[in-house]
Design a protein around this motif. Structure first.
Motif, PDB file in Angstrom:
ATOM      1  N   ASP A 216      -7.372   2.468 -35.059  1.00 26.88           N
ATOM      2  CA  ASP A 216      -8.127   1.699 -36.041  1.00 26.88           C
ATOM      3  C   ASP A 216      -9.159   2.599 -36.707  1.00 26.88           C
ATOM      4  OD1 ASP A 216      -8.732  -0.556 -37.509  1.00 26.88           O
ATOM      5  OD2 ASP A 216     -10.243  -1.270 -36.114  1.00 26.88           O
ATOM      6  N   LEU A 217      -9.386   2.377 -38.001  1.00 22.88           N
ATOM      7  CA  LEU A 217     -10.447   3.021 -38.761  1.00 22.88           C
ATOM      8  C   LEU A 217     -11.188   1.924 -39.505  1.00 22.88           C
ATOM      9  CD1 LEU A 217      -7.645   4.933 -39.093  1.00 22.88           C
ATOM     10  CD2 LEU A 217      -9.335   6.460 -40.088  1.00 22.88           C
ATOM     11  N   VAL A 218     -12.509   1.931 -39.439  1.00 26.81           N
ATOM     12  CA  VAL A 218     -13.267   0.841 -40.018  1.00 26.81           C
ATOM     13  C   VAL A 218     -14.568   1.380 -40.601  1.00 26.81           C
ATOM     14  CG1 VAL A 218     -14.312   0.328 -37.767  1.00 26.81           C
ATOM     15  CG2 VAL A 218     -14.283  -1.419 -39.543  1.00 26.81           C
ATOM     16  N   ASP A 219     -14.949   0.874 -41.770  1.00 29.98           N
ATOM     17  CA  ASP A 219     -16.267   1.171 -42.332  1.00 29.98           C
ATOM     18  C   ASP A 219     -17.309   0.369 -41.568  1.00 29.98           C
ATOM     19  OD1 ASP A 219     -15.773   2.981 -44.577  1.00 29.98           O
ATOM     20  OD2 ASP A 219     -14.623   1.312 -45.410  1.00 29.98           O
ATOM     21  N   LEU A 220     -18.318   1.037 -41.030  1.00 28.29           N
ATOM     22  CA  LEU A 220     -19.354   0.354 -40.273  1.00 28.29           C
ATOM     23  C   LEU A 220     -20.394  -0.253 -41.217  1.00 28.29           C
ATOM     24  CD1 LEU A 220     -19.738   2.883 -37.327  1.00 28.29           C
ATOM     25  CD2 LEU A 220     -18.353   0.796 -37.437  1.00 28.29           C
ATOM     26  N   GLY A 227     -16.044   4.053 -38.079  1.00 32.11           N
ATOM     27  CA  GLY A 227     -15.606   4.042 -36.688  1.00 32.11           C
ATOM     28  C   GLY A 227     -14.127   4.402 -36.631  1.00 32.11           C
ATOM     29  N   VAL A 228     -13.778   5.298 -35.729  1.00 27.75           N
ATOM     30  CA  VAL A 228     -12.388   5.714 -35.544  1.00 27.75           C
ATOM     31  C   VAL A 228     -12.042   5.534 -34.067  1.00 27.75           C
ATOM     32  CG1 VAL A 228     -10.677   7.534 -35.905  1.00 27.75           C
ATOM     33  CG2 VAL A 228     -12.729   7.449 -37.353  1.00 27.75           C
ATOM     34  N   SER A 229     -10.954   4.806 -33.796  1.00 29.00           N
ATOM     35  CA  SER A 229     -10.612   4.488 -32.408  1.00 29.00           C
ATOM     36  C   SER A 229      -9.117   4.601 -32.182  1.00 29.00           C
ATOM     37  CB  SER A 229     -11.044   3.053 -32.060  1.00 29.00           C
ATOM     38  OG  SER A 229     -12.389   2.838 -32.354  1.00 29.00           O
ATOM     39  N   THR A 252     -12.612  -3.691 -33.112  1.00 28.74           N
ATOM     40  CA  THR A 252     -13.010  -3.640 -34.519  1.00 28.74           C
ATOM     41  C   THR A 252     -14.253  -4.499 -34.756  1.00 28.74           C
ATOM     42  OG1 THR A 252     -10.735  -3.279 -35.247  1.00 28.74           O
ATOM     43  CG2 THR A 252     -12.277  -4.115 -36.880  1.00 28.74           C
ATOM     44  N   ALA A 253     -14.228  -5.731 -34.234  1.00 29.24           N
ATOM     45  CA  ALA A 253     -15.363  -6.636 -34.414  1.00 29.24           C
ATOM     46  C   ALA A 253     -16.603  -6.098 -33.709  1.00 29.24           C
ATOM     47  CB  ALA A 253     -15.005  -8.018 -33.889  1.00 29.24           C
ATOM     48  N   ALA A 254     -16.415  -5.610 -32.468  1.00 26.31           N
ATOM     49  CA  ALA A 254     -17.562  -5.106 -31.709  1.00 26.31           C
ATOM     50  C   ALA A 254     -18.182  -3.884 -32.377  1.00 26.31           C
ATOM     51  CB  ALA A 254     -17.138  -4.778 -30.279  1.00 26.31           C
ATOM     52  N   SER A 255     -17.350  -3.016 -32.942  1.00 27.00           N
ATOM     53  CA  SER A 255     -17.857  -1.797 -33.568  1.00 27.00           C
ATOM     54  C   SER A 255     -18.754  -2.103 -34.764  1.00 27.00           C
ATOM     55  CB  SER A 255     -16.687  -0.913 -34.015  1.00 27.00           C
ATOM     56  OG  SER A 255     -15.931  -0.476 -32.899  1.00 27.00           O
ATOM     57  N   ARG A 256     -18.470  -3.186 -35.467  1.00 28.76           N
ATOM     58  CA  ARG A 256     -19.238  -3.517 -36.669  1.00 28.76           C
ATOM     59  C   ARG A 256     -20.669  -3.960 -36.336  1.00 28.76           C
ATOM     60  NH1 ARG A 256     -16.483  -3.827 -41.386  1.00 28.76           N
ATOM     61  NH2 ARG A 256     -14.201  -3.842 -41.297  1.00 28.76           N
ATOM     62  N   VAL A 257     -20.884  -4.455 -35.123  1.00 27.74           N
ATOM     63  CA  VAL A 257     -22.207  -4.976 -34.785  1.00 27.74           C
ATOM     64  C   VAL A 257     -22.879  -4.207 -33.650  1.00 27.74           C
ATOM     65  CG1 VAL A 257     -21.624  -7.287 -35.595  1.00 27.74           C
ATOM     66  CG2 VAL A 257     -21.205  -6.691 -33.204  1.00 27.74           C
ATOM     67  N   ALA A 258     -22.142  -3.348 -32.955  1.00 27.88           N
ATOM     68  CA  ALA A 258     -22.708  -2.639 -31.800  1.00 27.88           C
ATOM     69  C   ALA A 258     -23.647  -1.527 -32.255  1.00 27.88           C
ATOM     70  CB  ALA A 258     -21.589  -2.060 -30.937  1.00 27.88           C
ATOM     71  N   GLY A 259     -24.566  -1.174 -31.362  1.00 26.93           N
ATOM     72  CA  GLY A 259     -25.484  -0.087 -31.658  1.00 26.93           C
ATOM     73  C   GLY A 259     -24.849   1.283 -31.532  1.00 26.93           C
ATOM     74  N   GLY A 260     -23.702   1.359 -30.876  1.00 26.51           N
ATOM     75  CA  GLY A 260     -23.009   2.629 -30.689  1.00 26.51           C
ATOM     76  C   GLY A 260     -21.663   2.392 -30.050  1.00 26.51           C
ATOM     77  N   PRO A 261     -20.859   3.443 -29.915  1.00 30.08           N
ATOM     78  CA  PRO A 261     -19.510   3.279 -29.355  1.00 30.08           C
ATOM     79  C   PRO A 261     -19.507   2.804 -27.904  1.00 30.08           C
ATOM     80  CG  PRO A 261     -20.052   5.599 -29.642  1.00 30.08           C
ATOM     81  CD  PRO A 261     -21.117   4.826 -30.349  1.00 30.08           C
ATOM     82  N   ALA A 262     -20.479   3.229 -27.091  1.00 30.90           N
ATOM     83  CA  ALA A 262     -20.512   2.792 -25.694  1.00 30.90           C
ATOM     84  C   ALA A 262     -20.709   1.288 -25.602  1.00 30.90           C
ATOM     85  CB  ALA A 262     -21.619   3.526 -24.942  1.00 30.90           C
ATOM     86  N   GLN A 263     -21.606   0.772 -26.433  1.00 30.35           N
ATOM     87  CA  GLN A 263     -21.839  -0.662 -26.416  1.00 30.35           C
ATOM     88  C   GLN A 263     -20.598  -1.414 -26.892  1.00 30.35           C
ATOM     89  OE1 GLN A 263     -24.851  -2.187 -29.119  1.00 30.35           O
ATOM     90  NE2 GLN A 263     -25.456  -3.756 -27.638  1.00 30.35           N
TER      91      GLN A 263
END
Length: 409
Positions: A216-220, A227-229, A252-263
């Motif tokens: 997945d690739l997504v504009d944050l 984000g690239v996963s 994808t959904a989590a990446s848009r709102v998370a503070g970072g990749p770990a979260q």
């Protein structure tokens, strides 16, 4: 006790069973004495020749399935890298002393691959168990019963082959459905965040080996970031495709709102605990900040992304690795790490089908990938993705799915 040097060539020739060695082109590389004696051929008549030129099908019996079944088995071995045991086959052989006269033979072949250091099939061990003499002996003692046995064996072999054909057809239909589902969920991104990207998905060789891997690739949401996963679901077919879709959408959904990749991975890990079939699923995600020229990343049991710097330096992003998504029932915050890049660098994410080979340490595959990326780093992402697949995947296809993402930073 003194060490003894074993002459494996002599052992091969002394084997009591019929054994031949075939190249990937199905040309005889060698045949032991038992094979030559059992087939009534000399080494000069066999070695260096195409198998089906030496033993063609009986032109007087167009319904004979032995040659077709044997060819299908050998091709399966080449494409999967796995042994293939065949059911009893009737294989008519032309008598060397009487050209034009064909003799019924009954063989149970076993075809086993010999893999090279790169995981590719370099030879096939073609072993034959023959029961022709058993049938002949029964024929001499009890003619009617022997003919019945012969007919029964032949019928059962044909029925088993037909069953195998129907199973392969059913598996092929499921594969088509799974591929269609995979294509709908993994769109062909060409550009993200104003930067060129190439994505590739290669299903594994085999009827059901499809749809376990995803990307997945997504504009944050904030800033000039993407984000690239990539991820990998254990299993294949429609069930794996469904789980893959759920985990991909969640990340994808989590990446848009998370503070970072770990979260983001923390959230998806908790979700994976309630998704049947998500056991041992892995994923890695990277947040690329083009304003700060940084990559922040976190991995849940997945092979490390690769950052290829403009000067050719290759950096493995392996400083934030944790167990798979659902490994801990009481998860703790996952690790996270960052690195910097200059414009013109290349970020590569992939799944293990690209680098893993049977009997080979994974570090060898990582080095192979790093070297290919270093040598071809000046190519555009589309060309680079094609080159990497060409150089790293076996010619007949890998036995595991492969997903690949290449982003020019």
């Amino acid at each position: 006790m003194a060490e003894t040097t074993i002459d494996y060539a002599a052992v091969y020739q002394a084997l009591p069973g019929m054994v031949a060695l075939l190249t990937p082109e199905l040309v005889y590389a060698d045949a032991n004495e038992a094979y030559l004696r059992g087939t009534g051929r000399s080494g000069e008549e066999v070695v260096g020749r195409y198998l089906f030129d030496v033993f063609p099908g009986n032109p007087n019996d167009p319904d004979a399935t032995g040659p077709r079944n044997l060819q299908a088995s050998l091709l399966r071995v080449l494409s999967t890298g796995e042994p293939d045991t065949m059911a009893l086959q009737r294989y008519d052989v032309e008598r060397p002393d009487r050209p034009g006269e064909w003799e019924k033979r009954y063989w149970s072949p076993v075809n086993t691959p010999v893999l090279g250091a790169n995981g590719k099939v370099v030879l096939i061990v073609h072993r034959i168990e023959e029961v022709t003499e058993l049938i002949r002996a029964r024929g001499r003692g009890r003619g009617g019963e022997a003919r019945m046995l012969e007919a029964e064996l032949y019928t059962r072999a044909r029925e088993l082959q037909e069953l195998n054909n129907r199973l392969r057809q059913a598996h092929a239909r499921e594969r088509e459905v799974a591929l269609a589902l995979q294509e709908s969920m993994l769109p062909a991104h060409r550009q993200v965040g104003g930067h060129r990207a190439a994505v590739r998905y290669r299903p594994a060789v085999g009827a059901l080996n499809v749809c376990g891997d995803w990307y997945d690739l997504v504009d944050l949401v904030s800033g000039h970031r993407i984000g690239v996963s990539v991820g990998d679901v254990v299993g294949h077919g429609l069930a794996a495709a469904g789980v893959m879709g759920q985990l991909r959408s969640a990340l994808t959904a989590a990446s848009r709102v998370a503070g970072g990749p770990a979260q983001a991975l923390d959230v998806v890990g908790r979700y994976a605990h309630v998704v049947d079939g998500a056991e041992s699923a892995t994923a890695v995600t990277t947040f690329v900040d083009f304003d700060r020229h940084t990559i922040t990343y976190s991995s849940a049991g997945h092979p490390p992304p690769v950052l290829v710097h403009h000067d050719g330096r290759v950096e493995l992003l392996d400083r934030a690795t944790d167990p798979p998504l659902d490994a801990d029932p009481d998860p703790v915050p996952r690790p996270e790490a960052s690195t910097t890049f200059a414009p013109g660098a290349t970020l590569v994410l992939y799944t293990d089908g690209l680098i893993e080979r049977r009997g080979e340490d994974i570090d060898v595959g990582l080095l192979r990938l790093a070297e290919a990326l270093r040598r071809h780093r000046t190519q555009d992402p589309e060309t680079l993705a094609d080159i990497v697949l060409l150089e790293l995947l076996p010619p007949g296809g890998a036995t595991d799915d492969t997903a690949l993402v290449v982003v020019r930073l």
